[in-house]
Design a protein around this motif. Structure first.
Motif, PDB file in Angstrom:
ATOM      1  N   ARG A 154      35.914  80.131  49.423  1.00  0.00           N
ATOM      2  CA  ARG A 154      37.065  80.166  51.055  1.00  0.00           C
ATOM      3  C   ARG A 154      36.457  79.845  52.394  1.00  0.00           C
ATOM      4  N   ASP A 163      42.272  77.667  45.172  1.00  0.00           N
ATOM      5  CA  ASP A 163      43.424  77.963  46.144  1.00  0.00           C
ATOM      6  C   ASP A 163      43.654  76.369  47.034  1.00  0.00           C
ATOM      7  N   GLN A 164      42.191  76.608  47.489  1.00  0.00           N
ATOM      8  CA  GLN A 164      42.104  75.789  48.708  1.00  0.00           C
ATOM      9  C   GLN A 164      42.330  74.262  48.559  1.00  0.00           C
ATOM     10  N   THR A 184      47.109  80.258  49.729  1.00  0.00           N
ATOM     11  CA  THR A 184      46.371  80.348  51.334  1.00  0.00           C
ATOM     12  C   THR A 184      47.608  80.559  52.245  1.00  0.00           C
ATOM     13  N   GLY A 227      46.602  85.807  51.061  1.00  0.00           N
ATOM     14  CA  GLY A 227      45.294  85.888  52.178  1.00  0.00           C
ATOM     15  C   GLY A 227      44.241  86.738  52.550  1.00  0.00           C
ATOM     16  N   ASP A 250      44.418  89.315  48.478  1.00  0.00           N
ATOM     17  CA  ASP A 250      43.032  88.212  48.275  1.00  0.00           C
ATOM     18  C   ASP A 250      42.104  89.156  48.858  1.00  0.00           C
TER      19      ASP A 250
END
Length: 934
Positions: A100, A107-108, A780, A785, A789
Motif C-alpha cells: 500500500r 487492491d490499488q 481503496t 482502507g 485494513d
C-alpha cells in the motif's frame, strides 16, 4: 424454483468427452501440451510443473484470471485451523515488491481497472481471481505470480487482519443455519479434517503465530501445487508467454507436500446435535455420509438430492412445504475430494414441530429406498443439470469458477465429463445410492431450537422482504461476496457498474418494439443457446393501500401457484422437462420477473410466463399456503441483524407515507393474516396488464420467434396501472440513535445515514454517488482502507446511495462489529466520515475512482444476464437504452467541484441516524422500543 445449492458445479455447454481440440493447440517453448477437452487446452510449465488451463473466447473484451492452490482446511490440524483462510487474507497485504505504501498493492492495482476480484478458501482449495478488461492481462499475471512466493507476512499485518477474520467468524455465528451446519459436520466427522469448518476455531484464529502461517505458505504456495486458469479474450501465445515469464522464475516445491491420509472410520449409529439460541423458528437438518465428488456414485446422489428438494414437484416440497410444515426444504450435497455429506434441511413453519419434520424427512427417504423413483423424476432432474451447461457459460468467471471446484476435487476434466455422468443416471442407480448411503446409521441429525426471542417489542422489518433461503455451506471469501455486482448500474457506490470504457455502442445492437402495448427490448449477445428474459410492471409495494402493506407481495406470490389453464405441478413439470426457470418477485416500485431457458424453448417459456401474469388460478388452498409461508419468512427475518438494522433505518429517515418506509414484521404478519383472496384478485385486476409492462430478452435471441411468441401470448390482454409519481420531501431529519436488541448475536450490524432527497435522475446524483464511492467502495475506499485494513475493526463496511431508482432515496454507511469493538468501530467510522465531509475528496482520488467505475462498467456487461438487467434498469429509471453508452462519459466529465459540492449540499453528519442491531453491550431486551438517544 428453489435455488440450486451447488452453483459452481453447473455444467459446460460441451458435456460429452471430445478428445479432439477445437483448434490446433499452440506449441510454446518451455511448455508441455497435455490435452484438450471441451474447448479447454491444458499445458504444463516444464521448469516447475505449473498446470495451465486456457479457454480463449473473443466475444467480449474481458477475461478471468484465476489461480487455484490445492490447499484448504482439509490440510489443517488442531492448532492451525483457519490458517488457510487467514493466509488468504494476508495474501492481499503486500509483497516485497508491492504494498500500500508504494501505491501498487493488489487492491490499488485492481480497483483502478474496475476489476471484479476476490479470493476464497474452502475444504480442498484456495483460489484467487480477477475478471477485468483483457488489456490488463500482463499486469494481473505479474501481480499474481509475485504473491505466489514474495509475500511479506508481517505480524503487524496479521494482528489487524486477525480481528477482521474473527468478525467474519462472528457474522457466521449469527446465522442459525450456519451454526447448525458447522455442528453437523463436527458431529459427523470425528477423525477426518472435514470435522472443522474452513474459518477455523475462534481460539486458533486469535492465537495462530505468524511463524506458523509462514510455514504454511512455504509448504503449499508453489507452482507445482497450483493451476492457472485463463478464460476469455486473449491470445494463447501471449498468455503462455506471460505466465512463463513471471511464474517460470520459481522452482518446484523444495519438499514433498504433506499427505493427508486420515480416513473417517465407519459410523455405526445415528448421531444428533442440538443448537439452542434465541430465535424465531426451528430448523431440522439430516445429513447422510456418502461419496467423494469423483466417485461414480456422485452424480446419482446429486440427482437424488434434487428429486427430494429441488422445485415444487420435489418430494420434500410436496410432503413438507406444501403441507404448511416448512417454509422451504433444501439440500446441500458436498462435492469434495473426500467423502462428504448430503444434508437435507427443513425450515420449520409456524406451528410445526421438529419431531414432525424429522419424521417426514426419514419417511420420504425410506419410501424412496423401498419404492424407487420414476423415470420422469430422473429425467426432470437431469434436464435441469444439463440446461445449466449452457446457463453457466454466461461469462468467463462462471466457467473459471466451475473449473476451480473440479480442480479442487481432483480432476478438471470432470467439468466436461460430468454431463455424461448425469445422462447415465437411472432410476435404478438413484435407488441404489439411496440404499447405500441414506441409512439411519450413517446419518447425523441436527435441530436448531429457538429460545424465547429477545429484542424490542416493536421489531423492525427487512428492508424489502424476508428471504427465507438459507445460506448453506460455502467457501469463505476475502471480501463479502455480496459485493459482486448484480448488474450494471445497480450496485450502490459503484463497486461495479456496466458498459464499455468510454467507447461502448450497446444501443446500436438493441431492437426496441411495441407488441400489444408491451415495451419489448431485445439484444443479441455472443453466448450460444442461452436466452435470459427480465421484465417488470408497476405493481410494487408503492401501490399497496395504506391499510395493507403486503397486498402487492401476496399478489406476486400467487403468480407461480397455478393458472386457470395449468396447475402448479403441471407448470413446474413443463419447465423442468427443458431445464428452464421462471421466477417472480415484488419490489418497492415494481413487480418483477425473470426467466432463463435455451433458445429452442423460448416459445414455451414466454407462453407460460405471460399465462402466469395474466391468468393466476388464485385458489384458496394455495393462498392459505402462501400466507403461512410468508408469515414464517417474516418471523425468520427477525433473526437477521443486517436487515433489522437496515429496516429500522427506513422508519427513522422516511416519514409516514413514503414508499421507502417499511412496515414492521408484526404489522406485515397481521396484514397477511387479515388479507382475503378477493383483495388479491382485485389488486391483480387493477394493476396487472400490458400497459407499462417492459420485457427484455438478451442472449442468443431469435427476434422474430420472440415477437411471434409474445404476440400470441399477449393477444387480447388489456389493463395495467401507471407508475406512481416519485415521492419527494417525505423525510425525517431529527438526529437520533436507535438500538434493536437481539440476544445471542456475536456480531452487531449498524446502519448510519440520512435521507438525501435525491432521485437517480437528479443533476447532482452521480457527483454524490462518485464521491460516496471514494469513501465507501472497495478496499481503496477510505472506510475499508482504514476501519478494516489498518485498524482491523470489521470484516465489512461500506457506503452507498440506496432506494433511489424510482423515488428520492437515502445515503448510508453499513458495517458489522463485534460487540466489544462496537464503540471503537463507530468512532473510527465517524472519523472517516467527518474528514471526508469536511475536507472533501482529492483530485487523485476522483480520477482513480472514475477509472474504477468505467472499468467496472465494461466488466459487468460481459454476461448476458448482466446486459438484460442493465437494459431493464435503465428504462425503469426513465432512461433510454442509449444510457448504457452515455454513462462512461457522464462519469468521466465530473469535476472535483461538482463532487465535493454535492457532498456538502445533500449530506449533513449532524443530521444522520444510527441504528444498531444485535447483542449491543449495556442494552437489554425491552418490552417497548428502545428510546431514541438525542
Amino acid at each position: 424454483m428453489i435455488k440450486r445449492l451447488l452453483p459452481l458445479l453447473a455444467l459446460p455447454l460441451v458435456a460429452s468427452a471430445d478428445p479432439t481440440p477445437a483448434a490446433t493447440p499452440a506449441v510454446i517453448d518451455g511448455y508441455s501440451y497435455v490435452r484438450s477437452l471441451g474447448g479447454i487446452n491444458e499445458y504444463r510449465l516444464d521448469s516447475n510443473g505449473l498446470q495451465v488451463l486456457l479457454m480463449p473466447d473473443h466475444s467480449v473484451p474481458v477475461l478471468t484470471f484465476m489461480v487455484t492452490y490445492r490447499v484448504g482446511s482439509r490440510n489443517e490440524v488442531t492448532g492451525s485451523t483457519g490458517s488457510t483462510h487467514l493466509l488468504e487474507h494476508l495474501m492481499f497485504k503486500g509483497t516485497t515488491n508491492r504494498d500500500r505504501a508504494k501505491g501498487n498493492n493488489v487492491d490499488q492495482l485492481l480497483e483502478r481497472t474496475g476489476a471484479q476480484y476476490n479470493a476464497t478458501t474452502y475444504l480442498d482449495r484456495t483460489n484467487y481471481y480477477e475478471t477485468l478488461g483483457s488489456e490488463h492481462l500482463a499486469m494481473v499475471v505479474e501481480m499474481e505470480a509475485d504473491r505466489m512466493r514474495n509475500l511479506k507476512l508481517d505480524d503487524n499485518d496479521r494482528k489487524p487482519e486477525m480481528t477482521v477474520v474473527r468478525n467474519e467468524f462472528e457474522r457466521g455465528e449469527n446465522s442459525p443455519f450456519q451454526a447448525l451446519i458447522k455442528e453437523t459436520y463436527q458431529a459427523a466427522y470425528v477423525a477426518h479434517p472435514y470435522h472443522h469448518s474452513t474459518i477455523g476455531w475462534r481460539s486458533d484464529i486469535e492465537r495462530v503465530p505468524i511463524e506458523k502461517l509462514r510455514a504454511f505458505y512455504d509448504t503449499f504456495y508453489w507452482p507445482d501445487n497450483a493451476t492457472v486458469t485463463v478464460i476469455g479474450d486473449f491470445k494463447t501465445e501471449d498468455a503462455l508467454g506471460l505466465i512463463k515469464k513471471f511464474y517460470g522464475v520459481y522452482p518446484k516445491a523444495p519438499k514433498p507436500y504433506p499427505e493427508m491420509y486420515t480416513e473417517e472410520p465407519e459410523q455405526t449409529g445415528q448421531r444428533r446435535v442440538t443448537v439452542k439460541r434465541a430465535g424465531q423458528l426451528g430448523v431440522v437438518s439430516v445429513g447422510f455420509k456418502n461419496c467423494s465428488g469423483l466417485h461414480d456414485d456422485w452424480a446419482s446422489v446429486e440427482i437424488l438430492s434434487n428429486i427430494l428438494t429441488d422445485g415444487k414437484n420435489s418430494r420434500l416440497y410436496r410432503a413438507l412445504t406444501d403441507k404448511g410444515l416448512t417454509t422451504n426444504a433444501v439440500a446441500f450435497n458436498g462435492y469434495f475430494r473426500d467423502p462428504s455429506l448430503c444434508i437435507l434441511f427443513g425450515a420449520l413453519a409456524p406451528g410445526a414441530t421438529h419431531e414432525q419434520v424429522e419424521k417426514i424427512i426419514f419417511e420420504e427417504v425410506e419410501k424412496l429406498k423401498k419404492d424407487g423413483v420414476t423415470q420422469a423424476e430422473v429425467d426432470a432432474a437431469v434436464a435441469k443439470q444439463i440446461s445449466d451447461m449452457a446457463f453457466q457459460r454466461d461469462g468467463s468467471f462462471a466457467i473459471a469458477g466451475q473449473l476451480n471446484e473440479h480442480i479442487a476435487t481432483g480432476d478438471w476434466r470432470n467439468f466436461v465429463l460430468i454431463g455424461d455422468k448425469f445422462r447415465h443416471v437411472t432410476p435404478e442407480s438413484v435407488q441404489s445410492v439411496a440404499n447405500k448411503y441414506f441409512n439411519v446409521d450413517q446419518s447425523t441429525v441436527g435441530w436448531f431450537i429457538p429460545l424465547v426471542p429477545g429484542g424490542a417489542a416493536h421489531p423492525p422489518a427487512v428492508a424489502k422482504r424476508a428471504d427465507d433461503q438459507p445460506e448453506l455451506n460455502r467457501p469463505y471469501f476475502y471480501r463479502d461476496d455480496d459485493e459482486k455486482p448484480a448488474g450494471p448500474l445497480a450496485v450502490d457506490g459503484g463497486i461495479s457498474t456496466g458498459g464499455a470504457a468510454g467507447s461502448s455502442n450497446i444501443a446500436a445492437g438493441v431492437i426496441r418494439t411495441k407488441i400489444d402495448g408491451v415495451d419489448v427490448i431485445a439484444y443479441k449477445t455472443g453466448v450460444k443457446d442461452v436466452v435470459y428474459l427480465r421484465g417488470s410492471l408497476p405493481a410494487g409495494d408503492d401501490q399497496d393501500p395504506a391499510n395493507n402493506p403486503v397486498l402487492a407481495d401476496l399478489t406476486s406470490g400467487m403468480l407461480d401457484r397455478g393458472t386457470t389453464t395449468h396447475t402448479k405441478a403441471e407448470i413446474t413439470s413443463l419447465l423442468e422437462a427443458v431445464g428452464a426457470e421462471i421466477t417472480f418477485s415484488n419490489q418497492t416500485n415494481a413487480a418483477e420477473f425473470s426467466a432463463k431457458c435455451l433458445k429452442k424453448d423460448v416459445p414455451l417459456v414466454i407462453s407460460l410466463l405471460v399465462e402466469q401474469l395474466r391468468h393466476p388460478a388464485f385458489t384458496e388452498e394455495e393462498f392459505a399456503k402462501l400466507k403461512k409461508q410468508q408469515m414464517g419468512g417474516w418471523k425468520r427475518a427477525l433473526e437477521n441483524t443486517d436487515f433489522r438494522a437496515t429496516d429500522e433505518f427506513t422508519r427513522a429517515v422516511y416519514a409516514p407515507g413514503h414508499p421507502n418506509r417499511q412496515a414492521t414484521p408484526d404489522e406485515k404478519i397481521a396484514a397477511i393474516d387479515a388479507t382475503k383472496l378477493d383483495d388479491v384478485k382485485k389488486f391483480h385486476a387493477d394493476h396487472y396488464g400490458p400497459n407499462h409492462l417492459t420485457i427484455v430478452a438478451a442472449g442468443d435471441v431469435d427476434l422474430p420467434a420472440v415477437q411471434e411468441s409474445l404476440g400470441k401470448a399477449l393477444e387480447g390482454w388489456t389493463g395495467g396501472a401507471a407508475p406512481t409519481a416519485p415521492a419527494r420531501a417525505l423525510r425525517n431529519d431529527a438526529p437520533k440513535e436507535t438500538t434493536v436488541f437481539l440476544a445471542d448475536k456475536t456480531s452487531v450490524s449498524i446502519t448510519f445515514g440520512q435521507a438525501t432527497g435525491l432521485h437517480y435522475g437528479d443533476p447532482d446524483y452521480f457527483a454524490l454517488r462518485t464521491g460516496t464511492a471514494i469513501l465507501g467502495s472497495g478496499f481503496t475506499g477510505r472506510l475499508m482502507g482504514n476501519v478494516r485494513d489498518k485498524e482491523g475493526l470489521t470484516y465489512g463496511i461500506g457506503a452507498g446511495l440506496n432506494r433511489d431508482s424510482f423515488t428520492d432515496g437515502d445515503w448510508s454507511i453499513t458495517a458489522t462489529f463485534a460487540p466489544a469493538l462496537l464503540e471503537k468501530g463507530i468512532a473510527s467510522t465517524k472519523r472517516q466520515l467527518t474528514n471526508w465531509y469536511s475536507n472533501g475528496v482529492t483530485a487523485d482520488e476522483l480520477e482513480r475512482r472514475k477509472d474504477n467505475l468505467i472499468g467496472g462498467f465494461k466488466v459487468s456487461l460481459a454476461t448476458t444476464n448482466g446486459i438484460a438487467q442493465s437494459l431493464l434498469l435503465a428504462v425503469q429509471r426513465g432512461k433510454d437504452v442509449g444510457w448504457l453508452d452515455e454513462y462512461p462519459q457522464v462519469i468521466r466529465s465530473l469535476t472535483l467541484q461538482q463532487v465535493n459540492g454535492a457532498i456538502k449540499k445533500h449530506l449533513d453528519p449532524e443530521k444522520m441516524v444510527i441504528v444498531e442491531a444485535g447483542t449491543v453491550p449495556g442494552v437489554q431486551p425491552a418490552a417497548t422500543p428502545t428510546p431514541e438517544k438525542k
